[in-house]
Each structure stands twice: as C-alpha cells, then as structure tokens.
Design a protein around this motif. Sequence first.
Motif, PDB file in Angstrom:
ATOM      1  N   THR A 284      49.695  46.991  23.869  1.00 42.16           N
ATOM      2  CA  THR A 284      50.838  46.836  24.776  1.00 42.16           C
ATOM      3  C   THR A 284      50.945  48.036  25.713  1.00 42.16           C
ATOM      4  O   THR A 284      51.213  47.893  26.908  1.00 42.16           O
ATOM      5  CB  THR A 284      52.138  46.694  23.969  1.00 42.16           C
ATOM      6  OG1 THR A 284      51.994  45.612  23.042  1.00 42.16           O
ATOM      7  CG2 THR A 284      53.314  46.403  24.884  1.00 42.16           C
ATOM      8  N   TRP A 285      50.727  49.228  25.171  1.00 44.48           N
ATOM      9  CA  TRP A 285      50.781  50.435  26.005  1.00 44.48           C
ATOM     10  C   TRP A 285      49.685  50.421  27.068  1.00 44.48           C
ATOM     11  O   TRP A 285      49.929  50.744  28.234  1.00 44.48           O
ATOM     12  CB  TRP A 285      50.654  51.664  25.103  1.00 44.48           C
ATOM     13  CG  TRP A 285      50.777  52.969  25.838  1.00 44.48           C
ATOM     14  CD1 TRP A 285      51.913  53.651  26.145  1.00 44.48           C
ATOM     15  CD2 TRP A 285      49.700  53.762  26.364  1.00 44.48           C
ATOM     16  NE1 TRP A 285      51.635  54.802  26.829  1.00 44.48           N
ATOM     17  CE2 TRP A 285      50.272  54.899  26.982  1.00 44.48           C
ATOM     18  CE3 TRP A 285      48.313  53.625  26.392  1.00 44.48           C
ATOM     19  CZ2 TRP A 285      49.509  55.882  27.598  1.00 44.48           C
ATOM     20  CZ3 TRP A 285      47.554  54.607  27.012  1.00 44.48           C
ATOM     21  CH2 TRP A 285      48.147  55.718  27.607  1.00 44.48           C
ATOM     22  N   LEU A 286      48.484  50.033  26.667  1.00 43.89           N
ATOM     23  CA  LEU A 286      47.379  49.980  27.633  1.00 43.89           C
ATOM     24  C   LEU A 286      47.654  48.942  28.718  1.00 43.89           C
ATOM     25  O   LEU A 286      47.361  49.181  29.903  1.00 43.89           O
ATOM     26  CB  LEU A 286      46.079  49.655  26.907  1.00 43.89           C
ATOM     27  CG  LEU A 286      45.496  50.787  26.053  1.00 43.89           C
ATOM     28  CD1 LEU A 286      44.342  50.273  25.191  1.00 43.89           C
ATOM     29  CD2 LEU A 286      45.012  51.940  26.940  1.00 43.89           C
ATOM     30  N   ASP A 287      48.227  47.799  28.344  1.00 44.63           N
ATOM     31  CA  ASP A 287      48.576  46.789  29.353  1.00 44.63           C
ATOM     32  C   ASP A 287      49.572  47.346  30.354  1.00 44.63           C
ATOM     33  O   ASP A 287      49.458  47.121  31.561  1.00 44.63           O
ATOM     34  CB  ASP A 287      49.152  45.541  28.669  1.00 44.63           C
ATOM     35  CG  ASP A 287      48.098  44.750  27.908  1.00 44.63           C
ATOM     36  OD1 ASP A 287      46.910  44.884  28.255  1.00 44.63           O
ATOM     37  OD2 ASP A 287      48.485  44.018  26.971  1.00 44.63           O
ATOM     38  N   THR A 288      50.578  48.084  29.860  1.00 43.13           N
ATOM     39  CA  THR A 288      51.590  48.659  30.756  1.00 43.13           C
ATOM     40  C   THR A 288      50.967  49.672  31.701  1.00 43.13           C
ATOM     41  O   THR A 288      51.240  49.673  32.908  1.00 43.13           O
ATOM     42  CB  THR A 288      52.700  49.329  29.925  1.00 43.13           C
ATOM     43  OG1 THR A 288      53.279  48.369  29.036  1.00 43.13           O
ATOM     44  CG2 THR A 288      53.779  49.891  30.828  1.00 43.13           C
ATOM     45  N   VAL A 289      50.120  50.543  31.184  1.00 40.85           N
ATOM     46  CA  VAL A 289      49.491  51.570  32.021  1.00 40.85           C
ATOM     47  C   VAL A 289      48.608  50.930  33.082  1.00 40.85           C
ATOM     48  O   VAL A 289      48.605  51.348  34.251  1.00 40.85           O
ATOM     49  CB  VAL A 289      48.682  52.543  31.136  1.00 40.85           C
ATOM     50  CG1 VAL A 289      47.823  53.468  31.992  1.00 40.85           C
ATOM     51  CG2 VAL A 289      49.632  53.368  30.266  1.00 40.85           C
ATOM     52  N   LEU A 290      47.854  49.902  32.701  1.00 38.21           N
ATOM     53  CA  LEU A 290      46.947  49.271  33.653  1.00 38.21           C
ATOM     54  C   LEU A 290      47.685  48.459  34.715  1.00 38.21           C
ATOM     55  O   LEU A 290      47.143  48.218  35.797  1.00 38.21           O
ATOM     56  CB  LEU A 290      45.965  48.366  32.894  1.00 38.21           C
ATOM     57  CG  LEU A 290      44.949  49.101  32.004  1.00 38.21           C
ATOM     58  CD1 LEU A 290      44.199  48.112  31.123  1.00 38.21           C
ATOM     59  CD2 LEU A 290      43.971  49.904  32.859  1.00 38.21           C
ATOM     60  N   GLU A 291      48.928  48.029  34.420  1.00 31.81           N
ATOM     61  CA  GLU A 291      49.690  47.242  35.392  1.00 31.81           C
ATOM     62  C   GLU A 291      50.447  48.109  36.391  1.00 31.81           C
ATOM     63  O   GLU A 291      50.905  47.603  37.409  1.00 31.81           O
ATOM     64  CB  GLU A 291      50.683  46.335  34.646  1.00 31.81           C
ATOM     65  CG  GLU A 291      50.014  45.187  33.903  1.00 31.81           C
ATOM     66  CD  GLU A 291      50.994  44.459  33.002  1.00 31.81           C
ATOM     67  OE1 GLU A 291      52.192  44.840  33.008  1.00 31.81           O
ATOM     68  OE2 GLU A 291      50.573  43.526  32.295  1.00 31.81           O
ATOM     69  N   LEU A 292      50.594  49.396  36.108  1.00 28.01           N
ATOM     70  CA  LEU A 292      51.317  50.272  37.035  1.00 28.01           C
ATOM     71  C   LEU A 292      50.473  50.561  38.273  1.00 28.01           C
ATOM     72  O   LEU A 292      49.250  50.779  38.180  1.00 28.01           O
ATOM     73  CB  LEU A 292      51.689  51.587  36.346  1.00 28.01           C
ATOM     74  CG  LEU A 292      52.872  51.531  35.386  1.00 28.01           C
ATOM     75  CD1 LEU A 292      53.017  52.857  34.644  1.00 28.01           C
ATOM     76  CD2 LEU A 292      54.151  51.226  36.145  1.00 28.01           C
ATOM     77  N   PRO A 293      51.091  50.608  39.446  1.00 23.54           N
ATOM     78  CA  PRO A 293      50.341  50.851  40.695  1.00 23.54           C
ATOM     79  C   PRO A 293      50.138  52.346  40.952  1.00 23.54           C
ATOM     80  O   PRO A 293      50.711  52.918  41.883  1.00 23.54           O
ATOM     81  CB  PRO A 293      51.262  50.221  41.746  1.00 23.54           C
ATOM     82  CG  PRO A 293      52.637  50.418  41.205  1.00 23.54           C
ATOM     83  CD  PRO A 293      52.525  50.314  39.710  1.00 23.54           C
ATOM     84  N   TRP A 294      49.286  52.986  40.157  1.00 22.21           N
ATOM     85  CA  TRP A 294      49.173  54.439  40.200  1.00 22.21           C
ATOM     86  C   TRP A 294      48.781  54.959  41.576  1.00 22.21           C
ATOM     87  O   TRP A 294      49.306  55.980  42.033  1.00 22.21           O
ATOM     88  CB  TRP A 294      48.149  54.899  39.164  1.00 22.21           C
ATOM     89  CG  TRP A 294      48.585  54.653  37.765  1.00 22.21           C
ATOM     90  CD1 TRP A 294      48.237  53.601  36.966  1.00 22.21           C
ATOM     91  CD2 TRP A 294      49.482  55.455  36.990  1.00 22.21           C
ATOM     92  NE1 TRP A 294      48.854  53.697  35.738  1.00 22.21           N
ATOM     93  CE2 TRP A 294      49.626  54.826  35.721  1.00 22.21           C
ATOM     94  CE3 TRP A 294      50.165  56.640  37.232  1.00 22.21           C
ATOM     95  CZ2 TRP A 294      50.428  55.355  34.725  1.00 22.21           C
ATOM     96  CZ3 TRP A 294      50.966  57.163  36.242  1.00 22.21           C
ATOM     97  CH2 TRP A 294      51.096  56.523  35.003  1.00 22.21           C
ATOM     98  N   ASN A 295      47.899  54.307  42.248  1.00 24.96           N
ATOM     99  CA  ASN A 295      47.411  54.796  43.547  1.00 24.96           C
ATOM    100  C   ASN A 295      47.733  53.840  44.687  1.00 24.96           C
ATOM    101  O   ASN A 295      47.134  53.927  45.759  1.00 24.96           O
ATOM    102  CB  ASN A 295      45.898  55.040  43.485  1.00 24.96           C
ATOM    103  CG  ASN A 295      45.545  56.229  42.598  1.00 24.96           C
ATOM    104  OD1 ASN A 295      46.210  57.265  42.669  1.00 24.96           O
ATOM    105  ND2 ASN A 295      44.529  56.083  41.769  1.00 24.96           N
ATOM    106  N   GLU A 296      48.683  52.924  44.443  1.00 21.04           N
ATOM    107  CA  GLU A 296      49.069  51.970  45.479  1.00 21.04           C
ATOM    108  C   GLU A 296      50.280  52.502  46.250  1.00 21.04           C
ATOM    109  O   GLU A 296      51.270  52.879  45.655  1.00 21.04           O
ATOM    110  CB  GLU A 296      49.416  50.612  44.848  1.00 21.04           C
ATOM    111  CG  GLU A 296      48.248  49.915  44.187  1.00 21.04           C
ATOM    112  CD  GLU A 296      47.199  49.482  45.202  1.00 21.04           C
ATOM    113  OE1 GLU A 296      47.581  49.198  46.351  1.00 21.04           O
ATOM    114  OE2 GLU A 296      46.016  49.416  44.833  1.00 21.04           O
TER     115      GLU A 296
END
Length: 782
Positions: A284-296
Amino acid sequence: MTQNLSLPVVFLHDTVVLPGMVVPIELDDSARAAIDAARLAHDSAKDDEPSRVLVAPRLEDRYATHGVVAVVDRVGRFAGGKPAAVLRAERRVAIGAGVSGPGAALWVEAEPVPETPVTDELRTLAEDYRALVVSILERREAWQIIENVRRISDPDVLADTSGYAPYLSDDQKRQVLETPDVGERLRLLLEWTRAYDTEDEVTDKISNDVREGLEKTQREFVLRQQLAAIRKELGEGEPDGSDDYRARVESADLPEAVREAALREVDKLERSSDQAPEAGWIRTWLDTVLELPWNERTEDSHDVAAARAVLDADHHGLDEVKDRITEYLAVRARRAERGLEVIGGRGSGAVVLLAGPPGVGKTSLGESVARALGRNFVRVALGGVRDEAEVRGHRRTYVGALPGRIVRAIKEAGSMNPVVLLDEVDKVGADYRGDPAAALLEVLDPAQNHTFRDHYLELDLDLSDVLFIATANVVEQIPSALLDRMELVTIDGYTEDDKVAIARDFLVPRQLERAALTADEVTISDAALGEIAANYTREAGVRQLERLLAKAFRKAATKLATGEVERIDVDLDGLEDLVGRPRFTPDTHERTDVPGVATGLAVTGLGGDVLYVETSVSDGPAGLTVTGQLGDVMKESASIALSWVRAHAGELGIDAAVFEKAIHVHFPAGAIPKDGPSAGVTMVTALVSLLTGRPVRSDVGMTGEVTLSGRVLPIGGVKQKLLAAQRAGLAVVFVPERNRPDLDDVPAELLADLDVRPVGRVTDILAEALEQGAAVGEASAA
C-alpha cells in the motif's frame, strides 16, 4: 504467651500481612500515629521488648476480626522520600474491644489465637499443599524459594507462607488471616491453588503452541525463499509481486532520495512472506509513493492582464483580493523573465487567508485563481477536523493507515504546484488526538514546507511551490501562531449595488440554466433585484439572494409548463407572487421611538449586523442588571457606561437620585451570544436617552468602546458594520476617530449613501444622536 495485649492498630488498604511475613509499608497519618504510640508505650515500660503494633486489613463493610502482632523493625523513608516502616509479623490474634492508650492512635485488645495440635491428617494436608506449591515453583524455575518451602515443617507456618503467593487475591488472603484453624486454612489453600495450577498449565500449553507456530512459520518462510531461488535458477514460474514493484520503482520518475527509500521497502517485501501483515502495508505504501506526482508540474501563465481579466470575469468587486493575486503573478512573471524562477525553490510559495462572512465568494475565488494561473485546483475541507493525523497522516503500521489530507490533495491534483484551498481553517478543533492547527504550521510556513514530512510517507515532500489559499469566517478563532503564517485579506461583504450587479451578471444566468429557462422566457428587472437584496435578505454575501432567485425561477417554470403564460417579466409588481412578502422591513424608527433605546453595530460570524440596546429604570434596590447572553467584555462595558453617566450626571442634566433605583440594560435576541469591545458608546447613549427622556434619532447608528474618561476607542470590522447600517436603512453612523484610516477601504458608493462621522469623545455622539431637548453639556476629560 496467652495473656491479652493492648496494642495500637495499623490499618492497611492494599496489603494483607500474615504471620512470618516481613513487609515495608508507606506511613500515612494513621499508621505513623500507631507507630509513634507503640514507641511511646515502649519507652514508658522501660523494658527490653521491641515496639509492637497490631496490623489489620481495612475493610469497606466491616471491621476485621483478626490481625497479626508485628514488631516495628525499622522506620525511615523509601527511595522516593516518602516515610516508611518495616514490620515483621509474629503471630495471629483476635481483635477485641477498644482500649485506652497513649498517643493519637486507636488502641485495641488483642487476644492470642490458641495453637492447633498437629495431627496426622494435618501433616497430610500440609504435604499435599507443599507438593502443589513446589510444582508451580518448578515451572517458574524458582529453585531458591523451593528449598525454603521444603525446609518448613510446621503446618501452621507453611499455610501462612501463602501471604507471599501472587496468584491469591487480597480477599482470599484476608480469609486465610481470619481462619484460626490450621486444617481449615490448608483446605482452603489447596482448593484455590489447584484451581490456579490447572489454569496455569493451560496458559503454558497455549504459550508453547504459539511459540511452536511461530517457529513453523519461520521454517516455512526459509523453505519458501529456497524454493523461489531454485525456481529462479531453473527459469520456472512468473515474476512475483515484489519483482513487479521493483520494476515499477526503477522505471518511475522519482527523486533519488524517494527512489532509494522505495527500493529499501521493495527489499523488505522480497524478504517477507506473502501472508505476513507487513507485506500488505508495504504494498500500500509503495502504491501511494508511485501515484504521487513527484516531478510533475504545470507551467504557470505569466500573462498578468489575462489573469486579471479571468478574475474580473468570475467575480464582481473584491479589488483587494484581485490586486494581491495580480501582484503575485507580476512578481513571478518578472522572475521568470530574468531567469530567477526556481521551481520548488525554498520560499517561492505564498499563503493567502481569505476571511469574511459566508456567501461572499471565498471558495469560488480560489478556483478562479487556479484558472488564472493555469494550475490544477484541489479543495481540502478542514471544518470539524480534530485529529492531527488528518493533516500529517497516520503511522503506516496502524490498521487502515492513510496519508494526510495534504498528501492526498497533491495526489488528487496530479502536480506538485497546484492551488490548494484549505477551507474553513477557523473551524479546526483539538482533542486528545492532537491539534491539527499546530500540524498546519509546517504546511503553511514557506520557510519550512519545502521539507514537509507526512507520518505515513516518512519522506520529504516539497510544498514550497504550492499556492495555499485558506478561508475562514472568524479570524479570532484561528490560533495566533497559525494566523502569523498567512497573509490576511478580508472580504467584508457586498453593498446593495454590488449584489444587484452580481445577481444580474452571475446568479440570474446560472439559475436560469438550472431551471431550464432562457432569457426570452423569463426576465427580471434591476429594481426587482434591488428589492430582493434590500428587503428579502440581510446578509453579507449572496447565498440567500441566489436561493430566492432559484425559488422565483422554479415558480416561473411551473407557470410556463402549465401554459398559464408564455413569457414572464419579473418586476416589483409581480415579485411578491414569486418569492412571497418581504421578510425584512426597516424597523429602526419603531425600535427607537421611546427614550432608552439606541442602535449599535456589531460583527458576527455571518457579517455585520445592527444591535439594539434597550434600557429601563424602576423602583427597587439600586444596582445594574445586564441581560441578553452577554460575555464578560460587554458586561464590563455596561458597568463602565453607567459609571461614566453617573460621574457626569450634573452636566447631562440627570437627577442623581435616579441612580438609587434599579437600572436594567438589555440586548434583544438573548439566545444569540454576544461579546466584544464595540458597544460601549451605544450603552452610554441608551442610558443618557433613558435618564434625560430624549429619544435617540432613528436614523443614527454607532459603534465604539468608551473609557471612564469618555474617550471613544477604536474597533474592528468597520466596513462590515457600515454595510449592516446600509442594509438597516440608517443614515448617520458614528465611528471612533482612530478608525478614520479604515474608511479608505470602504467603497465610495457606501460612503456616499451613509453620513459617517468619526468622533473622539462620547459627548460628541450624545450632542448629535439624541433628539432635541435639554442640551447635553460637555463632559470634562477627567
């Protein structure tokens, strides 16, 4: 020794002492008195015997029948400093009647319990009890205690060792103390100890089963890992979930620090079993991190003129807010032209607080700002939030853990530079789950939010390029530390002309569309809109106005649908048929047509409002009564107002004898709480009007606090109060002289509609606000 003893009593609440026990006790007042009395008696006897006391349990419903004679071995203090004593219990005694003795303690007669003869049956019971105790101790590997138990040969002494048994309750130990017969005592102990021994064996078995289950799970995990390695060498099978996550992390566009943290979690996932609880929350944590727009990031529009045109098209008026947003855009445009713009740089964000009553367009203004900037928009509702985890997130090991609302807003926006509207920040609460307002400090501080850390993510999240816009109704309810992080922009409300313009340009087209009507079928005149704004609603915003328009258009749609008419033109004549009779009519003249009533102005959470002050005098005990759900500040203002009037009674032409009567000051609408330093001059005017018999002019309103010397102190919310005065139909408004600079923020049409008179002394108000009659003298400053 068979003779009775006279001893002071030490009552113990939470400890039962049996013969042979050595116990330390904390000395309360009664225990200290008993020990002091025992020492005093010992010193008087001048013998070699040690000081003795009678130790008995303190019972709730009765007096103890038995106790133990104990020697006071030592008196001192515990490590924490509390007074204490060490008692060594000798023998069981029966407690008799009270007797006299030295000191402040309770003395009783103690009768020694006769010894029980040792029989074969008694020895058998003792051996059974000893074997049972030893078996329990062997499971606990308490070998030293086992040796001590085996050395005891006296059944009486063996039974009394139960005082140290942790599995016996205090009630059971009291029953042992009050059972003189050794055989009966051993039978009770055998029954209780066997029950405990059975329960203890079951508990040990369950513990062993759990331990064996864990060992089996660990063995299966090792075997599963070996099997996965064998399959990998043979090239068999499909990639499992952890391999999929590793590929997703390596291919995702993540900052380097975030990528390293994500890969560490992938390593943990690969080492854990699929059935392990840890694996679920790692995914669940990995899904949340991957869904965040870090460089968008979206690209901002730097066309200042076009942005201002968008704001003007969406909202009427609100020049101060529009100017602030336009200035923000202009600075960003110039920095971009000179190559100074640093996306996500520290301190590049802005925090604006839009404060004002409901219905003035605070939330919709945030959407317009996002559209003017070309940014994504997301709204975060904070009203009623009491859990700090709603802002900072939950620890991810908790069941049902989620990131905080800020992180969820960034994910919903899909970019790292959205416009985030923090709605209703003044309604954030605090309880045992933390203070969400304190958690917002880091979010809204441009010097800190470039490294915002959510409890769920445990990663630095750069919020410095987010444009936060907060909204609030009452600024005073926002904690000062949080308010300091934001730039306050006040939206006080609209004039009647503003409301007509807003209705014509925005509300009428929107409600026509919702009612499936066209401008060719239904029209409404400006005169009708003005009538609705003036006499059907009294609000700072336009929500009620829009509801009335919706009601009128629904009725119009019904008439068109039934074929009664083919076209409806709403004017003053047909307005009542569509929206009913006016709800508000000017009543200031009726309220102030008798002496003792004055019209004040106040600010509430819904905007400005008129506030009537009524006074009366009657025969009765001298004193001041204040009613109307008032806070402490307004009650003090009433006392100050009466003191000023009494001090200047001669100059005002008031008979001093009237102050020997009962004076009553009342604020109508008693169910509504009222407080604040702005009604002092209104109360002075009402009292002077009552005591001089001169009514207050019906077209006059006033606001300001008064001092004992008669000076008028400045207040807040000038614009909102003037808007309320206009809605109530007042013509003249007195405001404090020191609020003259605030008039610069008041619309010119409002100042043209009202005669606003700044005053510095309350006598200036009295001279002009009261109807003509006996002249009001000038009060001295002293």
